[in-house]
Design a protein around this motif. Structure first.
Motif, PDB file in Angstrom:
ATOM      1  N   THR A   1       0.021  -1.363   1.856  1.00 31.03           N
ATOM      2  CA  THR A   1       0.866  -0.188   1.709  1.00 31.03           C
ATOM      3  C   THR A   1       2.275  -0.680   1.458  1.00 31.03           C
ATOM      4  O   THR A   1       2.804  -1.488   2.214  1.00 31.03           O
ATOM      5  CB  THR A   1       0.824   0.683   2.975  1.00 31.03           C
TER       6      THR A   1
ATOM      7  N   ARG B   1       3.081   3.899  -0.787  1.00 26.13           N
ATOM      8  CA  ARG B   1       1.940   3.960  -1.690  1.00 26.13           C
ATOM      9  C   ARG B   1       0.970   2.853  -1.301  1.00 26.13           C
ATOM     10  O   ARG B   1       1.384   1.786  -0.864  1.00 26.13           O
ATOM     11  CB  ARG B   1       2.354   3.843  -3.148  1.00 26.13           C
ATOM     12  N   THR B   2      -0.304   3.128  -1.453  1.00 25.61           N
ATOM     13  CA  THR B   2      -1.337   2.161  -1.126  1.00 25.61           C
ATOM     14  C   THR B   2      -1.805   1.495  -2.407  1.00 25.61           C
ATOM     15  O   THR B   2      -2.197   2.175  -3.355  1.00 25.61           O
ATOM     16  CB  THR B   2      -2.527   2.848  -0.428  1.00 25.61           C
ATOM     17  N   VAL B   3      -1.742   0.182  -2.426  1.00 22.76           N
ATOM     18  CA  VAL B   3      -2.143  -0.609  -3.583  1.00 22.76           C
ATOM     19  C   VAL B   3      -3.407  -1.375  -3.215  1.00 22.76           C
ATOM     20  O   VAL B   3      -3.492  -1.950  -2.127  1.00 22.76           O
ATOM     21  CB  VAL B   3      -1.026  -1.604  -3.985  1.00 22.76           C
TER      22      VAL B   3
ATOM     23  N   TYR C   1      -7.976   6.163  -6.778  1.00 22.51           N
ATOM     24  CA  TYR C   1      -7.006   5.141  -7.158  1.00 22.51           C
ATOM     25  C   TYR C   1      -6.837   5.175  -8.676  1.00 22.51           C
ATOM     26  O   TYR C   1      -7.820   5.104  -9.408  1.00 22.51           O
ATOM     27  CB  TYR C   1      -7.494   3.742  -6.774  1.00 22.51           C
TER      28      TYR C   1
ATOM     29  N   LYS D   1      -3.968   0.682 -12.719  1.00 27.93           N
ATOM     30  CA  LYS D   1      -2.685   0.337 -13.327  1.00 27.93           C
ATOM     31  C   LYS D   1      -2.760  -0.906 -14.203  1.00 27.93           C
ATOM     32  O   LYS D   1      -1.987  -1.059 -15.129  1.00 27.93           O
ATOM     33  CB  LYS D   1      -1.615   0.113 -12.248  1.00 27.93           C
TER      34      LYS D   1
ATOM     35  N   VAL E   1      -3.481   1.982  -7.676  1.00 26.32           N
ATOM     36  CA  VAL E   1      -2.608   2.635  -6.711  1.00 26.32           C
ATOM     37  C   VAL E   1      -3.260   3.936  -6.282  1.00 26.32           C
ATOM     38  O   VAL E   1      -3.730   4.712  -7.128  1.00 26.32           O
ATOM     39  CB  VAL E   1      -1.220   2.910  -7.344  1.00 26.32           C
TER      40      VAL E   1
END
Length: 104
Positions: A44, A56-58, A82, A85, A101
Motif C-alpha cells: 500500500t 493505493r494498493t499495488v 486491479y 498498469k 493497482v
C-alpha cells in the motif's frame, strides 16, 4: 516458471461495450480468462493527489505467457479489482509480470 508457485487463481477481464435497443451504450467487464498466478508483491502506497493524500494498493502478479493481455484489461483477485498498469514479458514468452493497482 515453476508450477508450484502459481498458487492463486485470478480472473482477467476486458471492458466491452454493448448497444441497447434504445441506442444507449452500456459498458461492462467480460471475463476473458481464468489463470493460475503467483503474487510477487503487494504493498500500500501513499501518494499526493489533487485533493490531498491517498492510499493505493499495488500488486505484482506473475502468470504463464498469454499474448492477449494489455493494459486495458483488469484483474479480479479475492473480490478486489486491479487495473493492469504494466505488462512485462519474462524470458522468451515464458511468462508475464502484471503490475496492477487496486480500483477503489
Amino acid at each position: 516458471m515453476r508450477a508450484g508457485k502459481l498458487d492463486r487463481l485470478i480472473y482477467i477481464e476486458r471492458k466491452s461495450a454493448t448497444v441497447t435497443g434504445s441506442g444507449a451504450t452500456v459498458t461492462d467487464w467480460t471475463n476473458i480468462g481464468v489463470v493460475r498466478a503467483e503474487i510477487v508483491e503487494t504493498a500500500t502506497e501513499e501518494f499526493l493527489a489533487g485533493y490531498g493524500e491517498a492510499d493505493r494498493t499495488v500488486a505484482v502478479f506473475r502468470i504463464r505467457y498469454r499474448p492477449d493481455i494489455t493494459t486495458a484489461d483488469r484483474i479480479m483477485h479475492d473480490g478486489v479489482a486491479y487495473d493492469v498498469k504494466r505488462v512485462v514479458e519474462i524470458g522468451r514468452r515464458r511468462g508475464l509480470e502484471l503490475r496492477a493497482v487496486a480500483v477503489s
